[in-house]
Motif scaffolding. Structure first.
Motif, short mmCIF file in Angstrom:
data_model
loop_
_atom_site.label_atom_id
_atom_site.label_comp_id
_atom_site.label_asym_id
_atom_site.label_seq_id
_atom_site.Cartn_x
_atom_site.Cartn_y
_atom_site.Cartn_z
N LYS A 1 -37.79 1.00 -14.05
CA LYS A 1 -38.12 0.42 -15.09
C LYS A 1 -37.56 -0.33 -15.71
O LYS A 1 -36.31 -0.33 -15.62
CB LYS A 1 -38.62 1.70 -16.28
CG LYS A 1 -39.72 2.67 -15.71
CD LYS A 1 -39.93 3.71 -16.64
CE LYS A 1 -40.81 5.00 -16.06
NZ LYS A 1 -41.09 6.06 -17.21
N MET A 2 -38.35 -1.72 -16.40
CA MET A 2 -37.38 -2.46 -17.13
C MET A 2 -36.67 -1.98 -18.25
O MET A 2 -37.18 -1.61 -19.07
CB MET A 2 -38.31 -3.67 -17.46
CG MET A 2 -37.59 -4.79 -18.15
SD MET A 2 -38.78 -6.28 -18.29
CE MET A 2 -39.66 -5.43 -19.67
N ILE A 3 -35.44 -2.36 -18.33
CA ILE A 3 -34.73 -2.11 -19.67
C ILE A 3 -34.22 -3.45 -20.49
O ILE A 3 -33.94 -3.30 -21.73
CB ILE A 3 -33.39 -1.51 -19.35
CG1 ILE A 3 -32.52 -2.23 -18.35
CG2 ILE A 3 -33.68 0.37 -18.70
CD1 ILE A 3 -31.14 -1.58 -18.30
N ARG A 4 -34.35 -4.57 -19.68
CA ARG A 4 -34.34 -5.87 -20.64
C ARG A 4 -34.99 -6.85 -19.94
O ARG A 4 -35.16 -6.89 -18.73
CB ARG A 4 -32.91 -5.98 -21.02
CG ARG A 4 -31.86 -6.27 -19.71
CD ARG A 4 -30.76 -6.82 -20.05
NE ARG A 4 -29.62 -7.00 -18.94
CZ ARG A 4 -28.49 -7.22 -18.85
NH1 ARG A 4 -27.78 -7.19 -20.22
NH2 ARG A 4 -27.73 -7.37 -17.77
N THR B 1 -34.95 -10.07 -15.57
CA THR B 1 -35.05 -8.81 -16.19
C THR B 1 -34.25 -7.88 -15.44
O THR B 1 -33.78 -8.28 -14.09
CB THR B 1 -36.60 -8.13 -15.97
OG1 THR B 1 -36.93 -8.04 -14.75
CG2 THR B 1 -37.55 -9.07 -16.85
N THR B 2 -33.77 -6.70 -15.87
CA THR B 2 -33.12 -5.64 -15.11
C THR B 2 -33.94 -4.29 -15.30
O THR B 2 -34.54 -3.88 -16.34
CB THR B 2 -31.92 -5.45 -15.90
OG1 THR B 2 -30.99 -6.58 -16.14
CG2 THR B 2 -31.09 -3.99 -15.46
N VAL B 3 -33.94 -3.93 -13.91
CA VAL B 3 -34.72 -2.55 -13.86
C VAL B 3 -33.56 -1.45 -13.31
O VAL B 3 -32.83 -1.65 -12.36
CB VAL B 3 -35.87 -2.65 -12.82
CG1 VAL B 3 -36.75 -3.61 -13.64
CG2 VAL B 3 -35.41 -2.93 -11.42
N VAL B 4 -34.05 -0.27 -13.72
CA VAL B 4 -33.09 0.85 -13.23
C VAL B 4 -34.00 1.96 -13.20
O VAL B 4 -35.24 2.24 -13.76
CB VAL B 4 -32.23 1.38 -14.16
CG1 VAL B 4 -31.04 0.03 -14.54
CG2 VAL B 4 -32.66 1.55 -15.58
N GLY B 5 -33.48 3.17 -12.38
CA GLY B 5 -34.22 4.48 -12.47
C GLY B 5 -35.22 4.58 -11.28
O GLY B 5 -35.64 3.94 -10.37
#
Length: 211
Positions: free
Chosen positions: A208-211, A200-204
């Motif tokens: 939070k997971m975006i994909r 998965t990819t998380v940002v912020g």
């Protein structure tokens, strides 16, 4: 002094020139022979004073021992390169900047690169072919598994675990006791406050997971 090739003529590979220069200021250990790069358009060019000699075929044809520094940050590409170089004469260099604070009982695996200004505290375990960019903080009891990459100014916390091929973007923070799963990506500047699932990819902030 030992001869060394740098695999990858992009940004990471060019920064390894600087890392080797810093190491050689303390003791003359490495003589850079050239770049290896799979992009044919770079072959024969001189980049920052270092010539691109050709692709990985040069390594697989080497008749004598040759040291190579892996100047690639993308985890899956790193693994593909390592699996594609099958010549036993190739020795993957482990390079640690003399400016790194290397505390007590730390382990650094084959082919890993630790750049200027990083801190490794105590009982840190870094696997094979891990790339750690400038000014990263890796405190007590952190584990970073094979092929992972940390970009500049990453801050990890105690007992964090980065699984195989994880990628941590610049200025990210990972809270203590958390696990970053295999093939996971933590975006630049992210603040990770819970485990990140594999793939998965998380940002912020909070991440939070975006994909």
């Amino acid at each position: 002094m030992k001869d060394i090739l740098i695999y990858g003529a992009g940004g990471v590979g060019r920064e390894i020139i600087l890392l080797i220069d810093d190491i050689n200021e303390i003791k003359n250990r490495w003589n850079i022979l050239g770049f290896i790069d799979d992009n044919k358009e770079t072959h024969g060019k001189v980049i920052d004073g270092v010539k691109v000699l050709g692709d990985r075929g040069i390594l697989n044809k080497a008749k004598k021992e040759v040291f190579v520094a892996l100047g690639i940050a993308e985890p899956k590409i790193k693994e593909e390169i390592i699996r594609g170089v099958t010549n036993w004469n190739v020795k993957w260099a482990t390079l640690v900047s003399p400016t790194v604070y290397d505390g007590l009982n730390n382990e650094i695996g084959e082919g890993s690169i630790i750049c200027n200004g990083c801190t490794l505290s105590i009982d840190v375990k870094i696997g094979r072919f891990v790339y750690v960019n400038f000014n990263c903080i890796i405190p007590h009891d952190v584990t970073i598994e094979d092929y992972s990459s940390l970009m500049n100014n990453v801050v990890l916390s105690g007992y964090a675990k980065l699984k195989t091929r994880s990628f941590i973007g610049s200025n990210a923070f990972v809270r203590q006791l958390l696990t970053i799963g295999e093939d996971a990506i933590v975006g630049a500047g992210a603040v990770v406050v819970k485990d990140v699932e594999s793939g998965t990819t998380v940002v912020g902030n909070p991440a939070k997971m975006i994909r």
